[in-house]
Design a protein around this motif. Structure first.
Motif, mmCIF file in Angstrom:
data_model
loop_
_atom_site.group_PDB
_atom_site.id
_atom_site.type_symbol
_atom_site.label_atom_id
_atom_site.label_comp_id
_atom_site.label_asym_id
_atom_site.label_seq_id
_atom_site.Cartn_x
_atom_site.Cartn_y
_atom_site.Cartn_z
ATOM 1 N N ILE A 87 53.957 44.558 28.270
ATOM 2 C CA ILE A 87 52.957 43.448 28.348
ATOM 3 C C ILE A 87 53.251 42.619 29.266
ATOM 4 C CG2 ILE A 87 51.337 41.848 27.300
ATOM 5 C CD1 ILE A 87 51.408 43.658 24.700
ATOM 6 N N VAL A 88 52.713 42.140 30.326
ATOM 7 C CA VAL A 88 52.893 40.995 31.459
ATOM 8 C C VAL A 88 52.115 40.042 31.317
ATOM 9 C CG1 VAL A 88 53.966 40.935 33.681
ATOM 10 C CG2 VAL A 88 54.338 43.027 32.670
ATOM 11 N N PRO A 89 52.321 38.938 31.099
ATOM 12 C CA PRO A 89 51.315 37.808 31.071
ATOM 13 C C PRO A 89 51.280 37.431 32.722
ATOM 14 C CG PRO A 89 53.442 36.955 30.184
ATOM 15 C CD PRO A 89 53.398 38.482 30.345
ATOM 16 N N GLN A 90 50.041 37.640 33.292
ATOM 17 C CA GLN A 90 49.962 37.409 34.720
ATOM 18 C C GLN A 90 48.581 36.357 35.013
ATOM 19 O OE1 GLN A 90 51.589 39.143 38.432
ATOM 20 N NE2 GLN A 90 52.222 38.295 36.604
ATOM 21 N N ALA A 91 48.996 35.341 34.981
ATOM 22 C CA ALA A 91 47.719 34.159 35.236
ATOM 23 C C ALA A 91 47.273 34.275 36.751
ATOM 24 C CB ALA A 91 48.365 32.832 35.147
ATOM 25 N N THR A 92 48.084 34.962 37.708
ATOM 26 C CA THR A 92 47.490 35.137 39.028
ATOM 27 C C THR A 92 46.352 35.916 38.897
ATOM 28 O OG1 THR A 92 48.943 36.894 39.303
ATOM 29 C CG2 THR A 92 49.563 34.718 40.091
ATOM 30 N N LEU A 93 46.064 36.852 38.056
ATOM 31 C CA LEU A 93 44.833 37.798 38.076
ATOM 32 C C LEU A 93 43.484 36.985 38.190
ATOM 33 C CD1 LEU A 93 45.741 40.685 35.691
ATOM 34 C CD2 LEU A 93 46.102 40.546 38.040
ATOM 35 N N THR A 145 57.572 36.616 28.285
ATOM 36 C CA THR A 145 57.339 35.424 27.710
ATOM 37 C C THR A 145 56.483 34.594 28.474
ATOM 38 O OG1 THR A 145 59.777 35.449 27.547
ATOM 39 C CG2 THR A 145 58.793 33.093 26.982
ATOM 40 N N TYR A 146 55.351 34.223 27.706
ATOM 41 C CA TYR A 146 54.138 33.445 28.362
ATOM 42 C C TYR A 146 54.631 32.221 28.996
ATOM 43 C CZ TYR A 146 49.382 31.805 28.810
ATOM 44 O OH TYR A 146 48.127 31.091 28.860
ATOM 45 N N GLY A 147 54.082 32.101 30.346
ATOM 46 C CA GLY A 147 54.553 30.766 30.968
ATOM 47 C C GLY A 147 55.838 31.090 31.854
ATOM 48 N N ASN A 148 56.453 31.830 31.661
ATOM 49 C CA ASN A 148 57.821 32.149 32.462
ATOM 50 C C ASN A 148 57.342 32.832 33.640
ATOM 51 O OD1 ASN A 148 59.672 31.478 30.891
ATOM 52 N ND2 ASN A 148 60.847 33.324 30.491
ATOM 53 N N ARG A 149 58.031 33.134 34.821
ATOM 54 C CA ARG A 149 57.913 33.933 35.865
ATOM 55 C C ARG A 149 58.341 35.321 35.512
ATOM 56 N NH1 ARG A 149 59.419 34.167 41.799
ATOM 57 N NH2 ARG A 149 58.944 31.951 42.193
ATOM 58 N N GLN A 150 57.484 36.191 35.839
ATOM 59 C CA GLN A 150 57.692 37.492 35.243
ATOM 60 C C GLN A 150 58.572 38.475 36.241
ATOM 61 O OE1 GLN A 150 56.514 38.080 32.198
ATOM 62 N NE2 GLN A 150 55.866 35.939 32.027
ATOM 63 N N VAL A 151 59.755 38.375 36.085
ATOM 64 C CA VAL A 151 60.625 39.227 37.026
ATOM 65 C C VAL A 151 60.667 40.583 36.411
ATOM 66 C CG1 VAL A 151 63.037 39.560 37.783
ATOM 67 C CG2 VAL A 151 61.975 37.205 37.454
ATOM 68 N N LYS B 9 38.448 47.656 47.075
ATOM 69 C CA LYS B 9 39.094 46.731 46.007
ATOM 70 C C LYS B 9 40.561 46.825 46.319
ATOM 71 C CE LYS B 9 38.776 46.112 41.020
ATOM 72 N NZ LYS B 9 37.492 45.304 40.709
ATOM 73 N N ILE B 10 40.953 45.676 46.133
ATOM 74 C CA ILE B 10 42.679 45.454 46.584
ATOM 75 C C ILE B 10 43.272 45.034 45.447
ATOM 76 C CG2 ILE B 10 44.297 44.356 48.244
ATOM 77 C CD1 ILE B 10 42.361 45.090 50.578
ATOM 78 N N ILE B 11 44.604 45.377 45.086
ATOM 79 C CA ILE B 11 45.646 44.586 44.317
ATOM 80 C C ILE B 11 46.844 44.364 45.439
ATOM 81 C CG2 ILE B 11 46.888 44.872 42.448
ATOM 82 C CD1 ILE B 11 45.210 46.343 41.171
ATOM 83 N N LEU B 12 47.329 43.097 45.248
ATOM 84 C CA LEU B 12 48.498 42.639 46.002
ATOM 85 C C LEU B 12 49.519 42.409 44.836
ATOM 86 C CD1 LEU B 12 46.438 40.659 48.232
ATOM 87 C CD2 LEU B 12 47.701 42.363 49.034
ATOM 88 N N GLN B 13 50.729 42.827 45.073
ATOM 89 C CA GLN B 13 51.935 42.527 44.560
ATOM 90 C C GLN B 13 53.039 41.989 45.363
ATOM 91 O OE1 GLN B 13 52.309 45.645 41.528
ATOM 92 N NE2 GLN B 13 51.718 44.458 39.916
ATOM 93 N N PRO B 159 55.611 39.512 40.117
ATOM 94 C CA PRO B 159 54.831 40.574 41.116
ATOM 95 C C PRO B 159 53.773 39.563 41.669
ATOM 96 C CG PRO B 159 54.435 41.041 38.791
ATOM 97 C CD PRO B 159 55.556 40.183 38.638
ATOM 98 N N PHE B 160 53.272 38.405 41.052
ATOM 99 C CA PHE B 160 52.490 37.329 41.583
ATOM 100 C C PHE B 160 51.194 38.177 42.017
ATOM 101 C CE2 PHE B 160 51.211 33.891 44.730
ATOM 102 C CZ PHE B 160 51.399 32.838 43.959
ATOM 103 N N THR B 161 50.447 39.115 40.991
ATOM 104 C CA THR B 161 49.601 40.018 41.095
ATOM 105 C C THR B 161 48.149 39.465 41.422
ATOM 106 O OG1 THR B 161 50.824 41.628 39.478
ATOM 107 C CG2 THR B 161 48.599 42.298 40.342
ATOM 108 N N HIS B 162 47.755 39.733 42.478
ATOM 109 C CA HIS B 162 46.096 39.282 42.945
ATOM 110 C C HIS B 162 45.214 40.650 42.947
ATOM 111 C CE1 HIS B 162 48.307 35.544 43.814
ATOM 112 N NE2 HIS B 162 47.067 34.964 43.273
ATOM 113 N N VAL B 163 43.982 40.301 42.517
ATOM 114 C CA VAL B 163 43.010 41.436 43.004
ATOM 115 C C VAL B 163 42.068 40.782 43.942
ATOM 116 C CG1 VAL B 163 41.092 42.863 41.714
ATOM 117 C CG2 VAL B 163 43.015 42.064 40.609
#
Lengths: 166, 166
Positions: A87-93, A145-151, B9-13, B159-163
């Motif tokens: 599981i990867v927390p990913q706020a950018t979504l 870890t929530y809030g971390n950069r997800q490397v 639809k696009i996903i970017l990482q 990954p800084f994932t965006h949709v």
């Protein structure tokens, strides 16, 4: 579902292996990582409109919908594969384009977000541990870890990427 | 944008490196791969409602919106980073949950999809090659074979994932 009423966004990618940093390096201390072998990488973002009742629905979908493929190309749920979950927390979504920048105005606040995330992780662990097949195959649940950069690094045999909106 | 009117639809990482199979192994002949170093992985799926005018808009967003982070955490466009682009056709992005299975009824047909994909790739190449900064940094555009299984590995520093929905 209207965009403003969105409660959570998920991206799923199947993997052969995946590795995620859970503690960044500090001085001479190297970073700490978690790893899974074959399974599902779950990127998750909760929105302002999120309600707790959504968590069970999300977890049910992730664990039971046929989002993985086997060697013959047949589609299976992660519980039937069986496979592990990262599981990867990913706020950018939660981002929306506004001109040349992304805005995250619909994202949940940090404190509440951590609460939702923690409950989400617990619920996925619970569901996997209830599956005899997953247990016998030594499948695991790992999380960032929530809030971390997800490397993150991921090796796939075809990511089979899906987006689920809740 | 309504769901039924969705065109693509696009996903970017963002990645530090990414590697994609473009030709599967056959007998003793090993598979062929393309690779990029630092840059953006672009997963793309065209829908039935797609129109050709959407391609330029998609490419403009991908290349100019600040979807990458530098060492200091500042957000930059892929042209300003500058970085390379790896395009991954990913029809699964068009999936909608229906009970325990994913359905892809809104996806574009294969022949038309290949046409859109080819034009999309050409337009991204064109845009990158027009950038002096990208050229001087030897940035490249690589892409997957439409219709193939996309055997992908990706290493990220987050990954800084965006949709992006079009």
């Amino acid at each position: 579902m209207t965009e403003t009423g969105q409660k959570a966004k998920i991206i799923l990618q199947q993997c052969l292996s995946a590795r995620l940093q859970v503690k960044p390096p500090e001085g001479d201390t190297p970073g700490e990582f978690v790893e899974i072998a074959r399974g599902l990488v779950v990127y998750v973002c909760f929105m302002k409109s999120a309600t707790k009742d959504i968590i069970q629905k999300m977890v049910k979908s992730i664990m039971n919908v046929k989002l993985s493929t086997d060697e013959d190309g047949a589609t299976l749920s992660i519980l039937d594969l069986p496979g592990s979950v990262l599981i990867v927390p990913q706020a950018t979504l939660g981002g929306k384009m506004k001109g040349k920048v992304m805005q995250y105005h619909s994202n949940i606040g940090k404190t509440e977000g951590l609460e939702f995330y923690t409950e989400f992780v617990t619920e996925i662990e619970h569901t996997l541990h209830q599956s005899k097949k997953s247990k016998e195959a030594n499948c695991v649940v790992k999380w960032g870890t929530y809030g971390n950069r997800q490397v993150l690094s991921i090796v796939t045999n075809g990511p089979f990427t899906h987006v689920l909106d809740f």
